[in-house]
Scaffold this active site. Structure first.
Site, PDB file in Angstrom:
ATOM      1  N   PRO A  81       0.789  -1.230   0.000  1.00  0.00           N
ATOM      2  CA  PRO A  81       0.000   0.000   0.000  1.00  0.00           C
ATOM      3  C   PRO A  81       0.823   1.282   0.000  1.00  0.00           C
ATOM      4  O   PRO A  81       1.832   1.394   0.700  1.00  0.00           O
ATOM      5  CB  PRO A  81      -0.823  -0.108   1.293  1.00  0.00           C
ATOM      6  CG  PRO A  81      -0.115  -1.109   2.123  1.00  0.00           C
ATOM      7  CD  PRO A  81       0.537  -2.064   1.174  1.00  0.00           C
ATOM      8  N   ASN A  82       0.338   2.210  -0.799  1.00  0.00           N
ATOM      9  CA  ASN A  82       0.863   3.580  -0.909  1.00  0.00           C
ATOM     10  C   ASN A  82       2.195   3.684  -1.651  1.00  0.00           C
ATOM     11  O   ASN A  82       2.658   4.794  -1.919  1.00  0.00           O
ATOM     12  CB  ASN A  82       0.990   4.240   0.481  1.00  0.00           C
ATOM     13  CG  ASN A  82      -0.355   4.383   1.144  1.00  0.00           C
ATOM     14  OD1 ASN A  82      -1.304   4.858   0.527  1.00  0.00           O
ATOM     15  ND2 ASN A  82      -0.466   3.959   2.392  1.00  0.00           N
ATOM     16  N   ARG A  84       5.590  12.325  -2.744  1.00  0.00           N
ATOM     17  CA  ARG A  84       5.456  12.912  -1.408  1.00  0.00           C
ATOM     18  C   ARG A  84       6.529  12.344  -0.482  1.00  0.00           C
ATOM     19  O   ARG A  84       7.079  11.292  -0.776  1.00  0.00           O
ATOM     20  CB  ARG A  84       4.071  12.588  -0.812  1.00  0.00           C
ATOM     21  CG  ARG A  84       2.980  13.353  -1.499  1.00  0.00           C
ATOM     22  CD  ARG A  84       1.626  12.859  -1.083  1.00  0.00           C
ATOM     23  NE  ARG A  84       0.787  12.756  -2.282  1.00  0.00           N
ATOM     24  CZ  ARG A  84      -0.355  12.117  -2.360  1.00  0.00           C
ATOM     25  NH1 ARG A  84      -0.839  11.502  -1.301  1.00  0.00           N
ATOM     26  NH2 ARG A  84      -1.030  12.085  -3.481  1.00  0.00           N
ATOM     27  N   TYR A  99      11.446   8.840   1.658  1.00  0.00           N
ATOM     28  CA  TYR A  99      11.434   7.770   0.659  1.00  0.00           C
ATOM     29  C   TYR A  99      12.194   8.099  -0.631  1.00  0.00           C
ATOM     30  O   TYR A  99      12.234   7.290  -1.549  1.00  0.00           O
ATOM     31  CB  TYR A  99       9.983   7.387   0.332  1.00  0.00           C
ATOM     32  CG  TYR A  99       9.229   6.857   1.536  1.00  0.00           C
ATOM     33  CD1 TYR A  99       9.636   5.680   2.159  1.00  0.00           C
ATOM     34  CD2 TYR A  99       8.132   7.541   2.066  1.00  0.00           C
ATOM     35  CE1 TYR A  99       8.965   5.190   3.266  1.00  0.00           C
ATOM     36  CE2 TYR A  99       7.455   7.056   3.179  1.00  0.00           C
ATOM     37  CZ  TYR A  99       7.873   5.878   3.773  1.00  0.00           C
ATOM     38  OH  TYR A  99       7.221   5.402   4.867  1.00  0.00           O
ATOM     39  N   ASN A 113       7.930  -5.768  -0.599  1.00  0.00           N
ATOM     40  CA  ASN A 113       7.818  -4.568   0.239  1.00  0.00           C
ATOM     41  C   ASN A 113       6.343  -4.452   0.576  1.00  0.00           C
ATOM     42  O   ASN A 113       5.538  -3.957  -0.228  1.00  0.00           O
ATOM     43  CB  ASN A 113       8.307  -3.314  -0.486  1.00  0.00           C
ATOM     44  CG  ASN A 113       8.304  -2.103   0.437  1.00  0.00           C
ATOM     45  OD1 ASN A 113       7.688  -2.139   1.514  1.00  0.00           O
ATOM     46  ND2 ASN A 113       8.972  -1.040   0.037  1.00  0.00           N
ATOM     47  N   ALA A 120       2.986  -0.706   4.972  1.00  0.00           N
ATOM     48  CA  ALA A 120       2.510  -0.706   6.361  1.00  0.00           C
ATOM     49  C   ALA A 120       1.917  -2.050   6.782  1.00  0.00           C
ATOM     50  O   ALA A 120       1.839  -2.340   7.983  1.00  0.00           O
ATOM     51  CB  ALA A 120       1.493   0.417   6.556  1.00  0.00           C
ATOM     52  N   HIS A 169       3.682  -4.327   9.372  1.00  0.00           N
ATOM     53  CA  HIS A 169       3.584  -4.154  10.824  1.00  0.00           C
ATOM     54  C   HIS A 169       2.247  -4.636  11.387  1.00  0.00           C
ATOM     55  O   HIS A 169       2.017  -4.533  12.584  1.00  0.00           O
ATOM     56  CB  HIS A 169       3.792  -2.670  11.174  1.00  0.00           C
ATOM     57  CG  HIS A 169       4.894  -2.027  10.380  1.00  0.00           C
ATOM     58  ND1 HIS A 169       6.202  -2.456  10.463  1.00  0.00           N
ATOM     59  CD2 HIS A 169       4.885  -1.024   9.453  1.00  0.00           C
ATOM     60  CE1 HIS A 169       6.952  -1.718   9.631  1.00  0.00           C
ATOM     61  NE2 HIS A 169       6.166  -0.857   9.010  1.00  0.00           N
ATOM     62  N   ASP A 197       1.121 -15.619   7.304  1.00  0.00           N
ATOM     63  CA  ASP A 197       0.629 -16.987   7.067  1.00  0.00           C
ATOM     64  C   ASP A 197       0.798 -17.385   5.602  1.00  0.00           C
ATOM     65  O   ASP A 197       1.157 -18.531   5.305  1.00  0.00           O
ATOM     66  CB  ASP A 197      -0.844 -17.108   7.474  1.00  0.00           C
ATOM     67  CG  ASP A 197      -1.032 -17.129   8.982  1.00  0.00           C
ATOM     68  OD1 ASP A 197      -0.036 -17.328   9.703  1.00  0.00           O
ATOM     69  OD2 ASP A 197      -2.174 -16.939   9.437  1.00  0.00           O
ATOM     70  N   GLU A 217      12.198  -9.762   2.517  1.00  0.00           N
ATOM     71  CA  GLU A 217      11.477  -8.577   2.990  1.00  0.00           C
ATOM     72  C   GLU A 217      12.308  -7.343   2.646  1.00  0.00           C
ATOM     73  O   GLU A 217      13.500  -7.291   2.951  1.00  0.00           O
ATOM     74  CB  GLU A 217      11.270  -8.667   4.498  1.00  0.00           C
ATOM     75  CG  GLU A 217      10.611  -7.422   5.076  1.00  0.00           C
ATOM     76  CD  GLU A 217      10.460  -7.478   6.589  1.00  0.00           C
ATOM     77  OE1 GLU A 217      10.831  -8.502   7.205  1.00  0.00           O
ATOM     78  OE2 GLU A 217       9.962  -6.487   7.151  1.00  0.00           O
ATOM     79  N   HIS A 256      12.494  -2.953   2.486  1.00  0.00           N
ATOM     80  CA  HIS A 256      11.973  -1.618   2.797  1.00  0.00           C
ATOM     81  C   HIS A 256      12.945  -0.572   2.289  1.00  0.00           C
ATOM     82  O   HIS A 256      14.173  -0.742   2.399  1.00  0.00           O
ATOM     83  CB  HIS A 256      11.771  -1.433   4.304  1.00  0.00           C
ATOM     84  CG  HIS A 256      10.827  -2.425   4.867  1.00  0.00           C
ATOM     85  ND1 HIS A 256       9.467  -2.314   4.702  1.00  0.00           N
ATOM     86  CD2 HIS A 256      11.039  -3.574   5.552  1.00  0.00           C
ATOM     87  CE1 HIS A 256       8.883  -3.361   5.271  1.00  0.00           C
ATOM     88  NE2 HIS A 256       9.810  -4.143   5.797  1.00  0.00           N
ATOM     89  N   LEU A 257      12.404   0.502   1.782  1.00  0.00           N
ATOM     90  CA  LEU A 257      13.236   1.614   1.331  1.00  0.00           C
ATOM     91  C   LEU A 257      13.927   2.267   2.519  1.00  0.00           C
ATOM     92  O   LEU A 257      15.121   2.564   2.491  1.00  0.00           O
ATOM     93  CB  LEU A 257      12.359   2.652   0.623  1.00  0.00           C
ATOM     94  CG  LEU A 257      11.693   2.154  -0.667  1.00  0.00           C
ATOM     95  CD1 LEU A 257      10.382   2.871  -0.882  1.00  0.00           C
ATOM     96  CD2 LEU A 257      12.623   2.354  -1.839  1.00  0.00           C
ATOM     97  N   SER A 258      13.142   2.504   3.553  1.00  0.00           N
ATOM     98  CA  SER A 258      13.670   3.178   4.744  1.00  0.00           C
ATOM     99  C   SER A 258      14.181   2.150   5.744  1.00  0.00           C
ATOM    100  O   SER A 258      13.830   0.960   5.659  1.00  0.00           O
ATOM    101  CB  SER A 258      12.567   4.032   5.389  1.00  0.00           C
ATOM    102  OG  SER A 258      11.487   3.205   5.797  1.00  0.00           O
ATOM    103  N   ARG A 279      13.144   4.124  12.775  1.00  0.00           N
ATOM    104  CA  ARG A 279      11.975   5.006  12.713  1.00  0.00           C
ATOM    105  C   ARG A 279      11.071   4.792  13.933  1.00  0.00           C
ATOM    106  O   ARG A 279      11.541   4.344  14.967  1.00  0.00           O
ATOM    107  CB  ARG A 279      11.244   4.768  11.381  1.00  0.00           C
ATOM    108  CG  ARG A 279      12.129   5.083  10.165  1.00  0.00           C
ATOM    109  CD  ARG A 279      11.389   4.920   8.862  1.00  0.00           C
ATOM    110  NE  ARG A 279      10.292   5.878   8.759  1.00  0.00           N
ATOM    111  CZ  ARG A 279       9.321   5.789   7.845  1.00  0.00           C
ATOM    112  NH1 ARG A 279       9.314   4.800   6.974  1.00  0.00           N
ATOM    113  NH2 ARG A 279       8.355   6.694   7.817  1.00  0.00           N
ATOM    114  N   ARG A 326       7.110   0.687  13.753  1.00  0.00           N
ATOM    115  CA  ARG A 326       7.701   0.127  12.527  1.00  0.00           C
ATOM    116  C   ARG A 326       8.796  -0.890  12.840  1.00  0.00           C
ATOM    117  O   ARG A 326       9.322  -1.547  11.947  1.00  0.00           O
ATOM    118  CB  ARG A 326       8.268   1.238  11.638  1.00  0.00           C
ATOM    119  CG  ARG A 326       7.216   2.142  11.059  1.00  0.00           C
ATOM    120  CD  ARG A 326       7.806   3.116  10.050  1.00  0.00           C
ATOM    121  NE  ARG A 326       7.015   4.323   9.974  1.00  0.00           N
ATOM    122  CZ  ARG A 326       5.951   4.496   9.200  1.00  0.00           C
ATOM    123  NH1 ARG A 326       5.535   3.539   8.407  1.00  0.00           N
ATOM    124  NH2 ARG A 326       5.267   5.627   9.216  1.00  0.00           N
TER     125      ARG A 326
END
Ligand code: CA2
Length: 149
Positions: free
Chosen positions: A11-12, A19, A24, A75, A78, A81, A88, A99, A101-103, A108, A112
């Site tokens: 998501p997002n 933004r 990011y 990725n 959210a 978390h 599962d 797994e 993640h950019l950040s 953080r 997170r």
């Protein structure tokens, strides 16, 4: 057989580059997709790149990956978390999942720091921005090569 990797974004992440560039970066998801396609071509492998804002669609993509792809780079945004359902699904598909993640999620907010993906993933790459995607492809190919040997 040509190796195939599914790169799944949650998501997002479709908003990347538009933004919060301080968190990011300015690279768009389309730029990352092109970067992954170039990297895949250089390695002679296939990558399929998907993004969805819907947890169920991510679950369906993970289920469909079995028998179609050799591994997954995820990725989960959210959902990382919150989603026991994704955890599962990863446990059930019997494919290596990295797994991503950019950040650096560990540097953080406290919420997170928890990942439902981490316990069932092959490993985690985070904090390297868009460069994490080709790194994850290399890591997965290296693991698959070792698993074959
Ligand atoms: O660092 C990552 O890659 C994350 O998976 C990104 C998620 C965040 O919830 C995770 O904790 C870490 C958020 C993706 C949202 O991306 C946006 C991009 C631009 C503008 C707004 C959101």
């Amino acid at each position: 057989m040509t190796r195939s990797i599914l790169i799944l974004n949650g998501p997002n992440l479709n908003l990347l580059g538009t933004r919060q560039p301080e968190v990011y970066g300015t690279t768009t998801l389309h730029d990352i997709e092109k970067m992954c396609a170039n990297h895949a071509a250089a390695h002679g492998i296939t990558v399929v790149f998907l993004q969805s804002n819907h947890e169920g669609a991510l679950l369906d993509a993970l289920h469909a990956a079995r028998g179609t792809h050799d591994g997954v780079i995820l990725n989960a945004g959210a959902y990382t978390h919150t989603s026991i359902a994704l955890m599962d699904a990863i446990s059930s598909i019997q494919l290596p999942v990295i797994e991503l993640h950019l950040s650096n999620i560990h540097a953080r907010e406290e919420f997170r720091h928890t990942s439902y993906i981490a316990p069932v993933a092959l490993g985690q790459i985070c904090g390297f921005g868009a460069a994490g995607y080709p790194l994850a492809i290399d890591a997965l190919l290296s693991w698959l090569g070792a698993a074959d040997a």
